[in-house]
Each structure stands twice: as C-alpha cells, then as structure tokens.
Design a protein around this motif. Structure first.
Motif, PDB file in Angstrom:
ATOM      1  N   LEU A  21       0.823  -1.214   0.000  1.00  0.00           N
ATOM      2  CA  LEU A  21       0.000   0.000   0.000  1.00  0.00           C
ATOM      3  C   LEU A  21       0.855   1.261   0.000  1.00  0.00           C
ATOM      4  O   LEU A  21       0.569   2.221  -0.731  1.00  0.00           O
ATOM      5  N   TYR A  22       1.908   1.260   0.798  1.00  0.00           N
ATOM      6  CA  TYR A  22       2.749   2.455   0.862  1.00  0.00           C
ATOM      7  C   TYR A  22       3.605   2.616  -0.396  1.00  0.00           C
ATOM      8  O   TYR A  22       3.850   3.741  -0.850  1.00  0.00           O
ATOM      9  N   THR A  23       4.043   1.514  -0.957  1.00  0.00           N
ATOM     10  CA  THR A  23       4.779   1.596  -2.223  1.00  0.00           C
ATOM     11  C   THR A  23       3.900   2.195  -3.309  1.00  0.00           C
ATOM     12  O   THR A  23       4.331   3.059  -4.088  1.00  0.00           O
ATOM     13  N   LEU A  24       2.651   1.762  -3.350  1.00  0.00           N
ATOM     14  CA  LEU A  24       1.697   2.289  -4.320  1.00  0.00           C
ATOM     15  C   LEU A  24       1.413   3.764  -4.070  1.00  0.00           C
ATOM     16  O   LEU A  24       1.378   4.574  -5.011  1.00  0.00           O
ATOM     17  N   SER A  25       1.229   4.144  -2.823  1.00  0.00           N
ATOM     18  CA  SER A  25       0.899   5.535  -2.497  1.00  0.00           C
ATOM     19  C   SER A  25       2.045   6.490  -2.804  1.00  0.00           C
ATOM     20  O   SER A  25       1.822   7.688  -3.034  1.00  0.00           O
ATOM     21  N   ASN A  26       3.282   5.973  -2.820  1.00  0.00           N
ATOM     22  CA  ASN A  26       4.444   6.817  -3.103  1.00  0.00           C
ATOM     23  C   ASN A  26       4.740   6.955  -4.593  1.00  0.00           C
ATOM     24  O   ASN A  26       5.668   7.666  -4.982  1.00  0.00           O
ATOM     25  N   SER A  27       3.960   6.261  -5.427  1.00  0.00           N
ATOM     26  CA  SER A  27       4.195   6.343  -6.872  1.00  0.00           C
ATOM     27  C   SER A  27       2.869   6.356  -7.636  1.00  0.00           C
ATOM     28  O   SER A  27       2.722   5.681  -8.658  1.00  0.00           O
ATOM     29  N   VAL A  28       1.915   7.117  -7.126  1.00  0.00           N
ATOM     30  CA  VAL A  28       0.558   7.129  -7.696  1.00  0.00           C
ATOM     31  C   VAL A  28       0.567   7.478  -9.181  1.00  0.00           C
ATOM     32  O   VAL A  28      -0.087   6.812  -9.998  1.00  0.00           O
ATOM     33  N   ALA A  29       1.292   8.514  -9.559  1.00  0.00           N
ATOM     34  CA  ALA A  29       1.273   8.985 -10.951  1.00  0.00           C
ATOM     35  C   ALA A  29       1.727   7.918 -11.937  1.00  0.00           C
ATOM     36  O   ALA A  29       1.298   7.918 -13.096  1.00  0.00           O
ATOM     37  N   GLU A  30       2.581   7.005 -11.488  1.00  0.00           N
ATOM     38  CA  GLU A  30       3.090   5.954 -12.375  1.00  0.00           C
ATOM     39  C   GLU A  30       2.042   4.879 -12.671  1.00  0.00           C
ATOM     40  O   GLU A  30       2.238   4.039 -13.551  1.00  0.00           O
ATOM     41  N   VAL A 118     -14.681  11.547   3.735  1.00  0.00           N
ATOM     42  CA  VAL A 118     -14.789  10.123   3.433  1.00  0.00           C
ATOM     43  C   VAL A 118     -14.029   9.289   4.467  1.00  0.00           C
ATOM     44  O   VAL A 118     -14.556   8.303   4.987  1.00  0.00           O
ATOM     45  N   PHE A 119     -12.802   9.688   4.769  1.00  0.00           N
ATOM     46  CA  PHE A 119     -11.998   8.960   5.742  1.00  0.00           C
ATOM     47  C   PHE A 119     -11.844   9.830   6.994  1.00  0.00           C
ATOM     48  O   PHE A 119     -10.781  10.393   7.258  1.00  0.00           O
ATOM     49  N   SER A 120     -12.912   9.928   7.747  1.00  0.00           N
ATOM     50  CA  SER A 120     -12.979  10.861   8.879  1.00  0.00           C
ATOM     51  C   SER A 120     -12.123  10.390  10.053  1.00  0.00           C
ATOM     52  O   SER A 120     -11.820   9.190  10.195  1.00  0.00           O
ATOM     53  N   SER A 121     -11.772  11.331  10.908  1.00  0.00           N
ATOM     54  CA  SER A 121     -10.951  11.029  12.083  1.00  0.00           C
ATOM     55  C   SER A 121     -11.699  10.175  13.098  1.00  0.00           C
ATOM     56  O   SER A 121     -11.087   9.577  13.988  1.00  0.00           O
ATOM     57  N   GLU A 122     -13.023  10.112  12.996  1.00  0.00           N
ATOM     58  CA  GLU A 122     -13.796   9.270  13.903  1.00  0.00           C
ATOM     59  C   GLU A 122     -13.562   7.784  13.629  1.00  0.00           C
ATOM     60  O   GLU A 122     -13.664   6.964  14.537  1.00  0.00           O
ATOM     61  N   LYS A 123     -13.226   7.455  12.397  1.00  0.00           N
ATOM     62  CA  LYS A 123     -13.086   6.047  12.024  1.00  0.00           C
ATOM     63  C   LYS A 123     -11.656   5.633  11.708  1.00  0.00           C
ATOM     64  O   LYS A 123     -11.341   4.439  11.747  1.00  0.00           O
ATOM     65  N   TYR A 124     -10.801   6.600  11.356  1.00  0.00           N
ATOM     66  CA  TYR A 124      -9.462   6.253  10.899  1.00  0.00           C
ATOM     67  C   TYR A 124      -8.403   7.058  11.643  1.00  0.00           C
ATOM     68  O   TYR A 124      -8.621   8.240  11.977  1.00  0.00           O
ATOM     69  N   SER A 125      -7.260   6.430  11.887  1.00  0.00           N
ATOM     70  CA  SER A 125      -6.117   7.165  12.428  1.00  0.00           C
ATOM     71  C   SER A 125      -5.633   8.150  11.370  1.00  0.00           C
ATOM     72  O   SER A 125      -5.933   7.995  10.177  1.00  0.00           O
ATOM     73  N   GLU A 126      -4.873   9.134  11.784  1.00  0.00           N
ATOM     74  CA  GLU A 126      -4.400  10.155  10.845  1.00  0.00           C
ATOM     75  C   GLU A 126      -3.566   9.538   9.726  1.00  0.00           C
ATOM     76  O   GLU A 126      -3.722   9.880   8.550  1.00  0.00           O
ATOM     77  N   SER A 127      -2.706   8.615  10.066  1.00  0.00           N
ATOM     78  CA  SER A 127      -1.855   8.008   9.034  1.00  0.00           C
ATOM     79  C   SER A 127      -2.680   7.178   8.053  1.00  0.00           C
ATOM     80  O   SER A 127      -2.410   7.179   6.846  1.00  0.00           O
ATOM     81  N   SER A 133      -6.607   8.321   1.405  1.00  0.00           N
ATOM     82  CA  SER A 133      -6.935   9.473   0.554  1.00  0.00           C
ATOM     83  C   SER A 133      -5.989   9.568  -0.632  1.00  0.00           C
ATOM     84  O   SER A 133      -6.408   9.831  -1.762  1.00  0.00           O
ATOM     85  N   VAL A 134      -4.700   9.338  -0.383  1.00  0.00           N
ATOM     86  CA  VAL A 134      -3.709   9.368  -1.460  1.00  0.00           C
ATOM     87  C   VAL A 134      -4.010   8.285  -2.496  1.00  0.00           C
ATOM     88  O   VAL A 134      -3.896   8.513  -3.711  1.00  0.00           O
ATOM     89  N   LEU A 135      -4.449   7.123  -2.051  1.00  0.00           N
ATOM     90  CA  LEU A 135      -4.743   6.019  -2.953  1.00  0.00           C
ATOM     91  C   LEU A 135      -5.997   6.258  -3.795  1.00  0.00           C
ATOM     92  O   LEU A 135      -6.202   5.588  -4.806  1.00  0.00           O
ATOM     93  N   CYS A 136      -6.816   7.197  -3.379  1.00  0.00           N
ATOM     94  CA  CYS A 136      -8.064   7.473  -4.097  1.00  0.00           C
ATOM     95  C   CYS A 136      -8.010   8.744  -4.938  1.00  0.00           C
ATOM     96  O   CYS A 136      -9.009   9.104  -5.576  1.00  0.00           O
TER      97      CYS A 136
END
Length: 303
Positions: A21-30, A118-127, A133-136
């Motif tokens: 997931l993090y590898t994908l999020s760091n190269s979204v444009a590719e 969509v990914f609110s702080s009530e349901k998800y940690s900040e990270s 969000s980056v993946l979407c």
C-alpha cells in the motif's frame, strides 16, 4: 462501526500488505494512464485510468470500506438499486421538470475533501486517513476512471442531497441526483430552486454549469437520463426505432450477413448479444412492450 486505528487491521481487511500500500501511495502517478472518450455532444472527455494493481486496491477500498458508508436516498447512481430508471421514476407525469448540472463535478472533489468527509478522524487514524486518501486521488482530484470515485462522490454529496431533498419535500418538489445531474419536478419557481441549489452547492465547493440548465413544461418532451417521463416512463422513440430496424435486417439477411454488411469487426453472436442487451433495457423501462418481447424471442431463436 468499524474503526481503523491500526494499520494492520486496515491491511487485513483490504487484503494487501502495508509495504504494498505504501509503495503504491508513493508512486501514484506511475499507475495511471490517460484515455479520451467521446461525449454525447461530440466533445471529448479525459479519463485518468488506473493500472491493474492500482485498480485492484481501489476496488478493495470501495468494496470493504466505502460500501458501508451512508449515502442519501436522493442519490440514484452508483448504489444498489440505483439506475437511470430509478432516477426518472419520481418525475413521471410532473407538470414541469428542471435539470441542473454540476460543473466539473469530479474535478472539484479534492484530496482535502476526501480526507475530511470520506476517511474521517472518527473512524481512521491520521496516518490511515492520509494513506487511503492518497490512494483514491490523482493529481489532487478524484479521477473519473477510478473504481473508488463513484462511491466517494455519493458520500461527499450526502449532506447536500439531504438538505436539498428536505427543502424540496416541504414544497412538494421531487428531487433526485444522478452523479452530476440534478433533477427537480413539480410546480415551482425555477429561479428560486436554482438559487437555493447554487448556494448549497457552493457550501460544498461545487458550482452550477448554468449553460446546461434545462426547464421543460407541458407540451415538451421531458427526458431524464435517457428516459421520457411525460405520461409514463418510456424509452425515446428513436432508440426503439433503431432496434426495430436492426431486428428487421437480422430477420431479412441473417445475423452474420447483417454484421458483414455493416462492416463490423465482431461475430454475429457478439453483435446479437449487444442487441439483446438494448432490447432488455427497453423492457426494463417498458415491461409491457410486446413488440420488444417478440423481437427478443426471435433473436434468441437465431443464436
């Protein structure tokens, strides 16, 4: 309510490792490529389409996370039971119909909005909020070609839909939204409704496309998302005429020969199944259409 404070629980439900997931999020444009598709008005629409890996992750996000978020009953697209038919049905027989269009709808759904709504702080940690969000998002907005974008649009528009729907209900106005198409019907002052909607959209960071405002009154054909709603829900006559013509030529020449005469690079079976799909669409709107029933039967006998 499921809460994702730990990355491990998120990875488990999505079915992907943290590293992936993090590898994908760091190269979204590719992981995107651009595709131009024709619009009904002859113009071109630019789509940003994810590759196989990105698409599979986004499908998992849509299926395992977004599908459980509440959306408004006034939203008629991208939901179970939603369709162009469901969108048109509340407006059948109304004396007046007004159609409004949201300008550059997906372009105005940005990363901060996705993260906040969509990914609110009530349901998800900040990270986890940042990661998802980056993946979407692609180039700061929600790409129209991504599997997550439709669900995200409904979630973000939920409060707007409910406010507008409640306001309309109090005035005996029917309201539905199909993606970026807003439809109102009944007896009302178009200017008043348009002003209210414009203000409510602005609160959410959206704008009306004033050039696409359409008001239809009695004596005019009232068509909503491809369905005529003057007296009953029906498919436009020209659409059915085209189907009748194709059925006639299939009967006269045979399916394979008809396809050859059209110069199409597909098999007769492929062509016939597409034609059956169009016939079934008509019957889903007009279940009493005996002509289409006979046409479907005759076509099936030739397969």
């Amino acid at each position: 309510m499921v809460v994702y404070r730990e990355l491990s629980s998120l990875c488990h439900d999505l079915g992907y490792s943290a590293r992936a997931l993090y590898t994908l999020s760091n190269s979204v444009a590719e992981h995107y490529h651009d595709v131009m598709i024709p619009k009904a008005n002859g113009e071109q629409r630019l789509l940003h389409v994810p590759d196989k890996f990105m698409k599979s992750v986004q499908k998992s996000i849509a299926r395992n996370l977004l599908a459980y978020e509440e959306i408004s009953p006034y939203a008629m697209a991208y939901r179970p039971g939603g369709s162009t038919r469901a969108n048109a049905r509340p407006h059948v027989g109304a004396p007046m119909v007004m159609k409004l269009d949201v300008r550059k709808f997906f372009d105005h759904i940005t990363y901060p909005t996705v993260k906040e709504k969509v990914f609110s702080s009530e349901k998800y940690s900040e990270s986890n909020r940042v990661l998802l969000s980056v993946l979407c998002v692609y180039s700061h907005t929600t790409p129209q070609g991504a599997p997550t974008s439709p669900a995200i649009s409904n979630i973000i528009m939920r409060d707007f839909d409910n406010r507008v729907g409640d306001w309309c209900d109090k005035r005996n106005i029917s309201y539905t939204r199909y993606c970026d198409d807003l439809t109102f019907s009944g007896e009302f002052n178009p200017s008043e409704v348009k002003t209210f909607v414009k203000e409510e959209l602005f609160k959410e960071g959206f704008f009306l496309n004033s050039r696409k405002t359409v008001v239809l009154r009695n004596g005019q054909r009232k068509e909503i998302t491809g369905i005529v709603v003057n007296e009953k829900a029906s498919v436009p006559a020209e659409y059915k005429k085209r189907i009748r013509q194709e059925l006639f030529y299939c009967q006269k020449y045979g399916i394979d020969e008809h396809v050859k005469r059209l110069g199409l690079c597909e098999s007769g079976e492929s062509y016939a199944r597409k034609l059956l799909g169009r016939i079934n669409y008509v019957l889903s709107v007009e279940p009493e259409n005996e002509e289409m029933k006979r046409g479907r039967t005759n076509l099936l006998l030739r397969l």
